[in-house]
Enzyme design. Structure first.
Site, mmCIF file in Angstrom:
data_model
loop_
_atom_site.group_PDB
_atom_site.id
_atom_site.type_symbol
_atom_site.label_atom_id
_atom_site.label_comp_id
_atom_site.label_asym_id
_atom_site.label_seq_id
_atom_site.Cartn_x
_atom_site.Cartn_y
_atom_site.Cartn_z
ATOM 1 N N LYS A 13 -35.413 26.886 1.185
ATOM 2 C CA LYS A 13 -34.452 27.823 0.577
ATOM 3 C C LYS A 13 -35.112 28.657 -0.517
ATOM 4 O O LYS A 13 -34.925 29.868 -0.571
ATOM 5 C CB LYS A 13 -33.248 27.067 -0.022
ATOM 6 C CG LYS A 13 -32.440 26.284 0.970
ATOM 7 C CD LYS A 13 -31.159 25.761 0.353
ATOM 8 C CE LYS A 13 -31.369 24.810 -0.788
ATOM 9 N NZ LYS A 13 -31.909 23.494 -0.415
ATOM 10 N N ARG A 88 -22.454 23.251 -3.422
ATOM 11 C CA ARG A 88 -22.980 22.029 -2.811
ATOM 12 C C ARG A 88 -21.858 21.099 -2.375
ATOM 13 O O ARG A 88 -22.121 20.081 -1.738
ATOM 14 C CB ARG A 88 -23.839 21.292 -3.840
ATOM 15 C CG ARG A 88 -25.327 21.270 -3.502
ATOM 16 C CD ARG A 88 -26.035 20.597 -4.652
ATOM 17 N NE ARG A 88 -27.367 20.170 -4.372
ATOM 18 C CZ ARG A 88 -28.448 20.818 -4.754
ATOM 19 N NH1 ARG A 88 -28.348 21.991 -5.344
ATOM 20 N NH2 ARG A 88 -29.640 20.304 -4.527
ATOM 21 N N ARG A 127 -45.492 19.998 -0.887
ATOM 22 C CA ARG A 127 -45.140 20.802 -2.064
ATOM 23 C C ARG A 127 -45.662 20.125 -3.344
ATOM 24 O O ARG A 127 -46.241 20.778 -4.202
ATOM 25 C CB ARG A 127 -43.609 20.947 -2.125
ATOM 26 C CG ARG A 127 -43.130 21.776 -3.300
ATOM 27 C CD ARG A 127 -41.682 22.172 -3.139
ATOM 28 N NE ARG A 127 -40.772 21.094 -3.447
ATOM 29 C CZ ARG A 127 -39.479 21.109 -3.134
ATOM 30 N NH1 ARG A 127 -38.979 22.138 -2.511
ATOM 31 N NH2 ARG A 127 -38.698 20.121 -3.459
ATOM 32 N N ARG A 139 -41.707 18.010 -10.161
ATOM 33 C CA ARG A 139 -40.326 17.619 -10.440
ATOM 34 C C ARG A 139 -40.177 16.104 -10.342
ATOM 35 O O ARG A 139 -40.707 15.489 -9.417
ATOM 36 C CB ARG A 139 -39.399 18.279 -9.419
ATOM 37 C CG ARG A 139 -39.149 19.735 -9.720
ATOM 38 C CD ARG A 139 -38.466 20.423 -8.572
ATOM 39 N NE ARG A 139 -37.262 19.731 -8.124
ATOM 40 C CZ ARG A 139 -36.402 20.249 -7.252
ATOM 41 N NH1 ARG A 139 -36.614 21.450 -6.760
ATOM 42 N NH2 ARG A 139 -35.343 19.583 -6.889
ATOM 43 N N ARG A 150 -31.201 12.384 -2.204
ATOM 44 C CA ARG A 150 -30.774 13.793 -2.178
ATOM 45 C C ARG A 150 -30.359 14.198 -0.762
ATOM 46 O O ARG A 150 -29.416 14.966 -0.574
ATOM 47 C CB ARG A 150 -31.902 14.705 -2.678
ATOM 48 C CG ARG A 150 -32.061 14.627 -4.209
ATOM 49 C CD ARG A 150 -33.425 15.092 -4.659
ATOM 50 N NE ARG A 150 -33.643 16.503 -4.456
ATOM 51 C CZ ARG A 150 -34.847 17.070 -4.379
ATOM 52 N NH1 ARG A 150 -35.931 16.319 -4.477
ATOM 53 N NH2 ARG A 150 -34.962 18.354 -4.211
HETATM 54 P P1 AMP Z 1 -32.220 21.705 -6.414
HETATM 55 O O1 AMP Z 1 -33.295 22.352 -7.236
HETATM 56 O O2 AMP Z 1 -31.273 22.680 -5.821
HETATM 57 O O3 AMP Z 1 -32.768 20.727 -5.414
HETATM 58 O O4 AMP Z 1 -31.337 20.834 -7.451
HETATM 59 C C1 AMP Z 1 -31.920 19.790 -8.205
HETATM 60 C C2 AMP Z 1 -30.819 18.873 -8.730
HETATM 61 O O5 AMP Z 1 -29.943 19.612 -9.589
HETATM 62 C C3 AMP Z 1 -29.922 18.282 -7.673
HETATM 63 O O6 AMP Z 1 -30.473 17.118 -7.070
HETATM 64 C C4 AMP Z 1 -28.671 17.992 -8.476
HETATM 65 O O7 AMP Z 1 -28.830 16.846 -9.264
HETATM 66 C C5 AMP Z 1 -28.589 19.179 -9.412
HETATM 67 N N1 AMP Z 1 -27.810 20.306 -8.830
HETATM 68 C C6 AMP Z 1 -28.286 21.528 -8.489
HETATM 69 N N2 AMP Z 1 -27.302 22.301 -8.013
HETATM 70 C C7 AMP Z 1 -26.189 21.545 -8.018
HETATM 71 C C8 AMP Z 1 -24.850 21.776 -7.605
HETATM 72 N N3 AMP Z 1 -24.460 22.941 -7.078
HETATM 73 N N4 AMP Z 1 -23.960 20.775 -7.755
HETATM 74 C C9 AMP Z 1 -24.320 19.593 -8.304
HETATM 75 N N5 AMP Z 1 -25.578 19.308 -8.683
HETATM 76 C C10 AMP Z 1 -26.508 20.267 -8.575
#
Ligand code: AMP
Length: 308
Positions: A13, A88, A127, A139, A150
């Site tokens: 993404k 999400r 990555r 991360r 996740r």
């Molecule tokens: P990402 O970078 O999109 O993989 O997000 C990293 C982490 O941020 C996720 O595993 C969640 O803990 C939190 N997070 C990001 N976006 C959301 C969302 N829309 N709703 C809830 N948690 C989020």
């Protein structure tokens, strides 16, 4: 252009969002990035989100909806945006609908990057290796254990959004297992088709608005709207056809393999049958000659009696 990117962690993404940003001059709004920035800055939201993020859980809908609502208001988002990692959950999607409606904005498409889960772990590992090589901070949620969590959270909370946007005729599904370049080309192709169709709908709607009768107006707008729906559905249809073709080939291969396995068995059976026939013939011959024996004996005795 206003887009949503859907897909599990590691689907690509972020990479595709960056390319769309360059192509369309819009901003990428990643709730993950914003939350990480909040954690780094030690803000109130950051403190609330820190442990949840580290464990691979989802931050509360209230927090992320608040973040997005504020961010969309900023001037750089006026030209359009790509939501990456938001919504999400279904409640987040509903909140986004209400938010956009209140601002008089429309979503163009929800682009789903569909990937094979077993490939995701490898992608995330690659990555992490690249980031380490570049000397970047990795991360803390990019570990196999947290990734598994996740992924599970994607399946239960986020995947229902595929159905949600499909119902709203906004879903575009792209095969995320193709190369980065191919995925970009496919996204661009589909988005161009949507933009073109929407443009022609607007044009015909303007033309129709000039016509006085509402029935006449509808007769012009309806086919144009149908064309948009068709354009959105096209890639999904293609994927369905490919799936069906794959199934047919699989079936044919299975059938051929089964036939190949059965063939020697059949031959063996036939051979063994041949043996039985041979054997039976032998037995029959013996039986006939045995049956003939008493007759011979009777004939011999009769001859003897005649001599006497
Ligand atoms: P990402 O970078 O999109 O993989 O997000 C990293 C982490 O941020 C996720 O595993 C969640 O803990 C939190 N997070 C990001 N976006 C959301 C969302 N829309 N709703 C809830 N948690 C989020």
């Amino acid at each position: 252009m206003r887009l949503i990117l859907l897909g599990p962690p590691g689907a690509g993404k972020g990479t595709q969002a960056q390319r769309l940003v360059e192509r369309h001059g819009i901003v990428q709004l990643s709730t993950g990035d914003m939350l990480r920035a909040a954690v780094a800055a030690g803000t109130e939201i950051g403190l609330k989100a820190k442990d949840i993020m580290a464990s691979g859980g989802l931050v509360s809908d209230e927090i992320v909806i608040g973040i997005i609502s504020d961010r969309i208001e900023l001037p750089d988002a006026a030209n359009g945006f790509i939501l990456d990692g938001f919504p999400r959950t279904v409640p987040q999607a509903e909140a986004l609908d209400a938010l956009l409606k209140s601002k008089g904005l429309k979503l163009d498409a929800a682009v789903e990057l569909r990937v094979n889960e077993s490939a995701l772990l490898q992608r995330v590992e690659a990555r992490v290796a690249q980031m380490t090589e570049r000397g970047e901070t990795v991360r803390i949620d990019d570990t196999p254990e947290v990734l598994a969590k996740r992924l599970a959270s994607y399946r239960t909370s986020t995947e229902p959004l595929v159905h949600y946007y499909s119902e709203k005729r906004k879903l575009v599904t792209i095969d995320g297992m193709m190369s980065i370049e191919e995925v970009t080309l496919e996204i661009n192709r589909v988005l161009a088709a949507i933009t073109e169709s929407v443009g022609s709908v607007k044009k015909t709607a303007r033309k129709a608005a000039k016509k006085k009768s509402p029935a006449k107006r509808e007769s012009v707008v309806k086919p144009a709207k149908k064309a948009v729906k068709k354009a959105v559905k096209a890639p999904a249809k293609k994927a369905k056809a490919a799936k069906a073709a794959k199934k047919t080939v699989k079936k044919a291969v299975k059938k051929a393999a089964a036939k190949a396995v059965k063939a020697p068995k059949k031959a063996a059976k036939a051979a063994s049958k041949g043996k039985t026939v041979k054997k039976a013939k032998k037995v029959a011959k013996k039986a006939v000659s045995a049956a003939r024996k008493p007759a011979k004996t009777v004939k011999k005795a009769a001859k003897k009696r005649a001599k006497r």
